[in-house]
Design a protein around this motif. Structure first.
Motif, PDB file in Angstrom:
ATOM      1  N   MET A  71       0.839  -1.196   0.000  1.00 29.96           N
ATOM      2  CA  MET A  71       0.000   0.000   0.000  1.00 29.96           C
ATOM      3  C   MET A  71       0.873   1.244   0.000  1.00 29.96           C
ATOM      4  O   MET A  71       1.938   1.267   0.601  1.00 29.96           O
ATOM      5  CB  MET A  71      -0.963   0.008   1.192  1.00 29.96           C
ATOM      6  N   GLU A  72       0.392   2.258  -0.713  1.00 26.35           N
ATOM      7  CA  GLU A  72       1.056   3.564  -0.769  1.00 26.35           C
ATOM      8  C   GLU A  72       2.514   3.464  -1.181  1.00 26.35           C
ATOM      9  O   GLU A  72       3.364   4.229  -0.715  1.00 26.35           O
ATOM     10  CB  GLU A  72       0.917   4.289   0.568  1.00 26.35           C
ATOM     11  N   GLY A  73       2.863   2.498  -2.020  1.00 26.18           N
ATOM     12  CA  GLY A  73       4.224   2.378  -2.524  1.00 26.18           C
ATOM     13  C   GLY A  73       5.235   1.817  -1.542  1.00 26.18           C
ATOM     14  O   GLY A  73       6.429   1.795  -1.825  1.00 26.18           O
ATOM     15  N   LYS A  74       4.775   1.372  -0.369  1.00 21.36           N
ATOM     16  CA  LYS A  74       5.703   0.873   0.648  1.00 21.36           C
ATOM     17  C   LYS A  74       6.469  -0.359   0.177  1.00 21.36           C
ATOM     18  O   LYS A  74       7.655  -0.504   0.452  1.00 21.36           O
ATOM     19  CB  LYS A  74       4.965   0.561   1.953  1.00 21.36           C
ATOM     20  N   ALA A  75       5.800  -1.256  -0.530  1.00 22.56           N
ATOM     21  CA  ALA A  75       6.469  -2.467  -1.001  1.00 22.56           C
ATOM     22  C   ALA A  75       7.526  -2.128  -2.049  1.00 22.56           C
ATOM     23  O   ALA A  75       8.636  -2.658  -2.011  1.00 22.56           O
ATOM     24  CB  ALA A  75       5.456  -3.456  -1.570  1.00 22.56           C
ATOM     25  N   ASN A  76       7.205  -1.222  -2.970  1.00 23.09           N
ATOM     26  CA  ASN A  76       8.189  -0.832  -3.986  1.00 23.09           C
ATOM     27  C   ASN A  76       9.394  -0.148  -3.346  1.00 23.09           C
ATOM     28  O   ASN A  76      10.536  -0.404  -3.721  1.00 23.09           O
ATOM     29  CB  ASN A  76       7.552   0.079  -5.036  1.00 23.09           C
ATOM     30  N   THR A  77       9.146   0.697  -2.363  1.00 21.33           N
ATOM     31  CA  THR A  77      10.235   1.372  -1.651  1.00 21.33           C
ATOM     32  C   THR A  77      11.117   0.351  -0.933  1.00 21.33           C
ATOM     33  O   THR A  77      12.344   0.425  -0.996  1.00 21.33           O
ATOM     34  CB  THR A  77       9.672   2.395  -0.649  1.00 21.33           C
ATOM     35  N   ALA A  78      10.497  -0.624  -0.273  1.00 21.65           N
ATOM     36  CA  ALA A  78      11.253  -1.662   0.437  1.00 21.65           C
ATOM     37  C   ALA A  78      12.066  -2.498  -0.546  1.00 21.65           C
ATOM     38  O   ALA A  78      13.216  -2.850  -0.274  1.00 21.65           O
ATOM     39  CB  ALA A  78      10.303  -2.557   1.234  1.00 21.65           C
ATOM     40  N   LEU A  79      11.488  -2.791  -1.712  1.00 24.20           N
ATOM     41  CA  LEU A  79      12.195  -3.568  -2.727  1.00 24.20           C
ATOM     42  C   LEU A  79      13.413  -2.818  -3.247  1.00 24.20           C
ATOM     43  O   LEU A  79      14.510  -3.386  -3.340  1.00 24.20           O
ATOM     44  CB  LEU A  79      11.246  -3.900  -3.886  1.00 24.20           C
ATOM     45  N   VAL A  80      13.254  -1.548  -3.548  1.00 26.91           N
ATOM     46  CA  VAL A  80      14.367  -0.739  -4.049  1.00 26.91           C
ATOM     47  C   VAL A  80      15.479  -0.662  -3.005  1.00 26.91           C
ATOM     48  O   VAL A  80      16.662  -0.817  -3.328  1.00 26.91           O
ATOM     49  CB  VAL A  80      13.869   0.666  -4.465  1.00 26.91           C
ATOM     50  N   LYS A  81      15.129  -0.466  -1.743  1.00 22.46           N
ATOM     51  CA  LYS A  81      16.139  -0.407  -0.668  1.00 22.46           C
ATOM     52  C   LYS A  81      16.866  -1.743  -0.533  1.00 22.46           C
ATOM     53  O   LYS A  81      18.089  -1.781  -0.378  1.00 22.46           O
ATOM     54  CB  LYS A  81      15.485  -0.031   0.666  1.00 22.46           C
ATOM     55  N   PHE A  82      16.124  -2.839  -0.582  1.00 24.41           N
ATOM     56  CA  PHE A  82      16.701  -4.186  -0.479  1.00 24.41           C
ATOM     57  C   PHE A  82      17.704  -4.423  -1.607  1.00 24.41           C
ATOM     58  O   PHE A  82      18.834  -4.879  -1.375  1.00 24.41           O
ATOM     59  CB  PHE A  82      15.567  -5.214  -0.526  1.00 24.41           C
ATOM     60  N   LEU A  83      17.320  -4.098  -2.823  1.00 23.84           N
ATOM     61  CA  LEU A  83      18.200  -4.323  -3.970  1.00 23.84           C
ATOM     62  C   LEU A  83      19.410  -3.392  -3.949  1.00 23.84           C
ATOM     63  O   LEU A  83      20.533  -3.824  -4.232  1.00 23.84           O
ATOM     64  CB  LEU A  83      17.415  -4.166  -5.275  1.00 23.84           C
ATOM     65  N   ALA A  84      19.212  -2.129  -3.588  1.00 25.53           N
ATOM     66  CA  ALA A  84      20.324  -1.179  -3.511  1.00 25.53           C
ATOM     67  C   ALA A  84      21.360  -1.652  -2.494  1.00 25.53           C
ATOM     68  O   ALA A  84      22.574  -1.592  -2.745  1.00 25.53           O
ATOM     69  CB  ALA A  84      19.814   0.213  -3.140  1.00 25.53           C
ATOM     70  N   GLN A  85      20.889  -2.158  -1.376  1.00 33.23           N
ATOM     71  CA  GLN A  85      21.788  -2.649  -0.332  1.00 33.23           C
ATOM     72  C   GLN A  85      22.574  -3.865  -0.827  1.00 33.23           C
ATOM     73  O   GLN A  85      23.784  -3.934  -0.650  1.00 33.23           O
ATOM     74  CB  GLN A  85      20.981  -2.998   0.901  1.00 33.23           C
ATOM     75  N   HIS A  86      21.903  -4.819  -1.456  1.00 33.87           N
ATOM     76  CA  HIS A  86      22.577  -6.031  -1.914  1.00 33.87           C
ATOM     77  C   HIS A  86      23.545  -5.789  -3.066  1.00 33.87           C
ATOM     78  O   HIS A  86      24.586  -6.444  -3.144  1.00 33.87           O
ATOM     79  CB  HIS A  86      21.550  -7.098  -2.296  1.00 33.87           C
ATOM     80  N   PHE A  87      23.201  -4.874  -3.950  1.00 25.42           N
ATOM     81  CA  PHE A  87      24.065  -4.599  -5.096  1.00 25.42           C
ATOM     82  C   PHE A  87      25.041  -3.463  -4.832  1.00 25.42           C
ATOM     83  O   PHE A  87      25.813  -3.093  -5.700  1.00 25.42           O
ATOM     84  CB  PHE A  87      23.227  -4.331  -6.346  1.00 25.42           C
ATOM     85  N   ASP A  88      24.992  -2.902  -3.624  1.00 31.07           N
ATOM     86  CA  ASP A  88      25.945  -1.881  -3.200  1.00 31.07           C
ATOM     87  C   ASP A  88      25.906  -0.647  -4.101  1.00 31.07           C
ATOM     88  O   ASP A  88      26.949  -0.160  -4.548  1.00 31.07           O
ATOM     89  CB  ASP A  88      27.352  -2.490  -3.178  1.00 31.07           C
ATOM     90  N   VAL A  89      24.693  -0.175  -4.377  1.00 30.43           N
ATOM     91  CA  VAL A  89      24.517   1.012  -5.210  1.00 30.43           C
ATOM     92  C   VAL A  89      23.588   1.992  -4.493  1.00 30.43           C
ATOM     93  O   VAL A  89      22.810   1.605  -3.636  1.00 30.43           O
ATOM     94  CB  VAL A  89      23.923   0.659  -6.599  1.00 30.43           C
TER      95      VAL A  89
END
Length: 98
Positions: free
Chosen positions: A44-62
């Motif tokens: 809801m309210e883009g929370k899942a997309n935000t969490a996904l982007v943060k998760f991927l940024a952290q794992h790929f170190d970007v």
């Protein structure tokens, strides 16, 4: 086609199947031609997309700005582009094996 590829600019393109409302945020293996990602966020309210982007940024170190949601803003099936990733796609699989 697999769940990842590199485009002409050498950016990593990921095909993901996202499951929201999980206990933990993690990669959960393959589902068809997509990598399944469980997210500990509500859709809801883009929370899942935000969490996904943060998760991927952290794992790929970007930085967050280098993780771009290309398709699937309101869908479980998403296409993500990671610009100039420090790590390859195996960084997501390493947590599955270990």
């Amino acid at each position: 086609m697999g769940w990842y590829r590199y485009d002409k600019a050498n950016n990593l393109v990921l095909t993901l199947h996202v499951q929201t409302g999980a206990k933990n945020t993690e990669a959960a293996g393959l589902q068809g031609d997509a990598l399944k990602i469980k997210l500990a966020a509500a859709p809801m309210e883009g929370k899942a997309n935000t969490a996904l982007v943060k998760f991927l940024a952290q794992h790929f170190d970007v930085p967050l700005r280098q993780v771009i949601l290309k398709q699937g803003d309101k869908s479980r099936h998403k296409v993500i582009v990671i610009q100039q990733p420090v790590h390859g796609p195996e960084v997501l699989f390493s947590q599955l094996q270990g």
